[in-house]
Motif scaffolding. Sequence first.
Motif, PDB file in Angstrom:
ATOM      1  N   LEU A  99      30.848  41.327  48.526  1.00  0.00           N
ATOM      2  CA  LEU A  99      29.777  41.617  47.742  1.00  0.00           C
ATOM      3  C   LEU A  99      29.034  42.733  47.961  1.00  0.00           C
ATOM      4  CD1 LEU A  99      28.843  37.950  47.264  1.00  0.00           C
ATOM      5  CD2 LEU A  99      29.657  39.349  45.503  1.00  0.00           C
ATOM      6  N   LEU A 100      28.781  42.766  49.318  1.00  0.00           N
ATOM      7  CA  LEU A 100      27.465  44.046  49.992  1.00  0.00           C
ATOM      8  C   LEU A 100      28.171  45.183  50.314  1.00  0.00           C
ATOM      9  CD1 LEU A 100      25.281  41.322  51.646  1.00  0.00           C
ATOM     10  CD2 LEU A 100      25.031  42.133  49.170  1.00  0.00           C
ATOM     11  N   SER A 101      29.566  45.040  50.447  1.00  0.00           N
ATOM     12  CA  SER A 101      30.348  46.529  50.810  1.00  0.00           C
ATOM     13  C   SER A 101      31.573  46.418  50.165  1.00  0.00           C
ATOM     14  CB  SER A 101      30.029  46.929  52.525  1.00  0.00           C
ATOM     15  OG  SER A 101      30.804  45.856  53.103  1.00  0.00           O
ATOM     16  N   GLU A 102      32.255  47.751  49.806  1.00  0.00           N
ATOM     17  CA  GLU A 102      33.369  47.649  49.467  1.00  0.00           C
ATOM     18  C   GLU A 102      34.559  47.208  50.317  1.00  0.00           C
ATOM     19  OE1 GLU A 102      33.897  51.771  47.990  1.00  0.00           O
ATOM     20  OE2 GLU A 102      31.902  51.862  46.626  1.00  0.00           O
ATOM     21  N   VAL A 103      35.437  46.517  49.881  1.00  0.00           N
ATOM     22  CA  VAL A 103      36.707  46.170  50.637  1.00  0.00           C
ATOM     23  C   VAL A 103      37.686  47.287  50.518  1.00  0.00           C
ATOM     24  CG1 VAL A 103      36.494  43.754  50.498  1.00  0.00           C
ATOM     25  CG2 VAL A 103      37.596  45.070  48.723  1.00  0.00           C
ATOM     26  N   PRO A 104      38.592  47.526  51.447  1.00  0.00           N
ATOM     27  CA  PRO A 104      39.220  48.351  51.332  1.00  0.00           C
ATOM     28  C   PRO A 104      40.229  48.480  49.827  1.00  0.00           C
ATOM     29  CG  PRO A 104      39.858  47.624  53.428  1.00  0.00           C
ATOM     30  CD  PRO A 104      38.604  46.899  52.734  1.00  0.00           C
ATOM     31  N   GLY A 105      40.218  49.664  49.129  1.00  0.00           N
ATOM     32  CA  GLY A 105      40.690  49.717  47.797  1.00  0.00           C
ATOM     33  C   GLY A 105      40.072  49.361  46.633  1.00  0.00           C
ATOM     34  N   ALA A 106      38.668  48.864  46.964  1.00  0.00           N
ATOM     35  CA  ALA A 106      37.835  48.461  45.992  1.00  0.00           C
ATOM     36  C   ALA A 106      36.955  50.016  45.388  1.00  0.00           C
ATOM     37  CB  ALA A 106      36.609  47.966  46.405  1.00  0.00           C
ATOM     38  N   GLU A 107      36.767  50.136  44.067  1.00  0.00           N
ATOM     39  CA  GLU A 107      36.029  51.030  43.438  1.00  0.00           C
ATOM     40  C   GLU A 107      34.782  50.853  43.526  1.00  0.00           C
ATOM     41  OE1 GLU A 107      37.649  50.570  39.480  1.00  0.00           O
ATOM     42  OE2 GLU A 107      39.758  51.522  40.023  1.00  0.00           O
ATOM     43  N   VAL A 111      29.305  42.968  44.178  1.00  0.00           N
ATOM     44  CA  VAL A 111      27.729  42.648  43.553  1.00  0.00           C
ATOM     45  C   VAL A 111      27.278  43.699  42.414  1.00  0.00           C
ATOM     46  CG1 VAL A 111      26.553  44.036  45.105  1.00  0.00           C
ATOM     47  CG2 VAL A 111      25.651  41.720  44.282  1.00  0.00           C
ATOM     48  N   ASP A 112      27.906  44.700  42.643  1.00  0.00           N
ATOM     49  CA  ASP A 112      27.669  46.021  41.600  1.00  0.00           C
ATOM     50  C   ASP A 112      28.498  45.681  40.438  1.00  0.00           C
ATOM     51  OD1 ASP A 112      25.792  47.124  43.298  1.00  0.00           O
ATOM     52  OD2 ASP A 112      27.314  48.418  44.314  1.00  0.00           O
ATOM     53  N   GLN A 113      29.288  44.660  40.217  1.00  0.00           N
ATOM     54  CA  GLN A 113      30.016  44.645  38.958  1.00  0.00           C
ATOM     55  C   GLN A 113      29.260  43.314  38.222  1.00  0.00           C
ATOM     56  OE1 GLN A 113      34.053  44.542  39.827  1.00  0.00           O
ATOM     57  NE2 GLN A 113      33.896  45.593  41.451  1.00  0.00           N
ATOM     58  N   GLU A 155      49.941  34.873  37.063  1.00  0.00           N
ATOM     59  CA  GLU A 155      50.210  36.116  36.871  1.00  0.00           C
ATOM     60  C   GLU A 155      49.639  36.850  35.603  1.00  0.00           C
ATOM     61  OE1 GLU A 155      54.616  36.347  39.162  1.00  0.00           O
ATOM     62  OE2 GLU A 155      54.551  35.978  37.242  1.00  0.00           O
ATOM     63  N   ARG A 156      49.798  36.025  34.662  1.00  0.00           N
ATOM     64  CA  ARG A 156      49.215  36.529  33.348  1.00  0.00           C
ATOM     65  C   ARG A 156      47.764  36.805  33.480  1.00  0.00           C
ATOM     66  NH1 ARG A 156      46.167  34.384  29.397  1.00  0.00           N
ATOM     67  NH2 ARG A 156      46.028  32.528  30.377  1.00  0.00           N
ATOM     68  N   LEU A 157      47.000  35.919  34.129  1.00  0.00           N
ATOM     69  CA  LEU A 157      45.550  36.062  34.337  1.00  0.00           C
ATOM     70  C   LEU A 157      45.148  37.183  35.103  1.00  0.00           C
ATOM     71  CD1 LEU A 157      44.447  32.335  34.694  1.00  0.00           C
ATOM     72  CD2 LEU A 157      43.801  33.742  32.960  1.00  0.00           C
ATOM     73  N   VAL A 158      45.779  37.330  36.300  1.00  0.00           N
ATOM     74  CA  VAL A 158      45.331  38.527  37.118  1.00  0.00           C
ATOM     75  C   VAL A 158      45.542  39.711  36.463  1.00  0.00           C
ATOM     76  CG1 VAL A 158      45.501  37.136  39.261  1.00  0.00           C
ATOM     77  CG2 VAL A 158      47.452  38.467  38.611  1.00  0.00           C
ATOM     78  N   ALA A 159      46.585  39.923  35.603  1.00  0.00           N
ATOM     79  CA  ALA A 159      47.241  41.114  35.125  1.00  0.00           C
ATOM     80  C   ALA A 159      46.255  41.698  34.041  1.00  0.00           C
ATOM     81  CB  ALA A 159      48.710  40.964  34.583  1.00  0.00           C
ATOM     82  N   GLU A 160      45.538  40.883  33.224  1.00  0.00           N
ATOM     83  CA  GLU A 160      44.892  41.244  32.134  1.00  0.00           C
ATOM     84  C   GLU A 160      43.544  41.391  32.428  1.00  0.00           C
ATOM     85  OE1 GLU A 160      45.931  38.141  29.420  1.00  0.00           O
ATOM     86  OE2 GLU A 160      44.428  36.908  30.239  1.00  0.00           O
ATOM     87  N   ASN A 161      43.072  40.846  33.583  1.00  0.00           N
ATOM     88  CA  ASN A 161      41.415  40.461  33.874  1.00  0.00           C
ATOM     89  C   ASN A 161      41.077  41.169  35.033  1.00  0.00           C
ATOM     90  OD1 ASN A 161      38.727  39.910  33.844  1.00  0.00           O
ATOM     91  ND2 ASN A 161      38.978  37.554  33.580  1.00  0.00           N
ATOM     92  N   PRO A 162      40.412  42.361  35.219  1.00  0.00           N
ATOM     93  CA  PRO A 162      39.889  43.127  36.431  1.00  0.00           C
ATOM     94  C   PRO A 162      38.862  42.309  37.084  1.00  0.00           C
ATOM     95  CG  PRO A 162      39.169  44.332  34.546  1.00  0.00           C
ATOM     96  CD  PRO A 162      40.029  43.342  33.866  1.00  0.00           C
ATOM     97  N   LYS A 163      37.998  41.649  36.118  1.00  0.00           N
ATOM     98  CA  LYS A 163      37.225  40.553  37.010  1.00  0.00           C
ATOM     99  C   LYS A 163      37.592  39.436  37.800  1.00  0.00           C
ATOM    100  CE  LYS A 163      33.901  41.289  32.997  1.00  0.00           C
ATOM    101  NZ  LYS A 163      33.159  40.670  31.665  1.00  0.00           N
TER     102      LYS A 163
END
Length: 410
Positions: A99-107, A111-113, A155-163
């Motif tokens: 939440l407070l710092s970017e994990v590897p690979g995060a944009e 918490v900023d989303q 698979e359906r859910l994670v493919a379509e929802n970036p949240k």
Amino acid sequence: MLERARKDYEDLAGRGLSLDLTRGKPAPEQLDLGEDLLSLPGGRHTAADGTDVRNYGGLQGLPELREICAPLFQVPVEQLLALGNSSLELMHDCIVHALLSEVPGAESRWVDQERIAFLCPVPGYDRHFGLCERFGIDMIPVAMTAEGPDMDEVERLVAENPKIKGIWCVPKYSNPDGTVYSDETVARLARMETAAPDFRIFWDNAYAVHHLTDEPAELADLLGACAEAGHPDRAFVFGSTSKITSAGAGVAFFGSSPANVKWLLAKNAKRSIGPDKINQLRHVMFLRDADGVRAHMERQRALLAPKFEAVARILEAELGGTGLATWTAPKGGYFVTLTVPDGCAKAVVRRAAEAGIVLTPAGATHPYGDDPRDAVIRVAPSYPGLAELEQAMHGLTVCVRLVGLEKQAA
């Protein structure tokens, strides 16, 4: 049949029972198996490499303890951290750090989303759901199958929802239904495409060595599968000795990719100058090696298996063939899932409480405490003595018959 059920319940309520089947705690006899830990490490205060365990430092934990436990949790020793006493605490910290710092690979930081979500296989572990509630993370239920979570839906859910940033998994002898994830489920979790580049599998391998039969279940290596699929940072692996040695004074472990391990160590360095290495040393001396862990768990099994056998025997004798309940027959772990007719779980739990038998609240196995079917009850056989457990199970079946028959008659 209903009149008989009412009379049975009246007799039960008149017995003045006070029995507790709420949480999967080790029984005192199980904790006694680790009694020698209390006299360790004796006069010794140096690790294998000469480190003085009484002093600061050693954020990764003792190498010799990591070597013992790495094969148990299917993590290369150099990618495994031995930390404090609670794996739940590590899960909490990983969420906070994400939440407070970017994990590897995060944009960006979570918490900023605007909103983020986790997938929650159900029935599942209430403390996982509690962490999501604590931090305002949306929970999306996904049904469990005999192979693990419904992977078509995952698979359906994670493919379509970036949240969707994560999924909770208890992959071996799942809490509470005892499911062991199939090799195909593990492979699909590792290779699936996700809309979120920073998606994480919270792999809570709490029952890695907690077998109840002579044929321990095998679990595919998720961390290796993720690396092979080109998603090396996807898995956070958690484990502990909490139900191996001392529930309140064990050692918790975190395993992941080199990048994730480096990330967590950097965050931990701001909050700790090192874990309790004295406790880690006593665990090294007590467990000795991976074979020592397995031998110790055989002694645990000798205490636990008769309790699970009693639960199965009583459920079959009292409810078998009635159509009023079904239940799981786990080959490991700490729980039995009892499923009653839709709309009956809360009433069964209430009736049991009124008769002096306390159960985990109905709905605890689902996000927000809401089982839409009101049908699932988690039974925890580990803590009571065998005689008390048998009393409680006989009483529980009385409540199931009463509530089920009342519903049929309504």
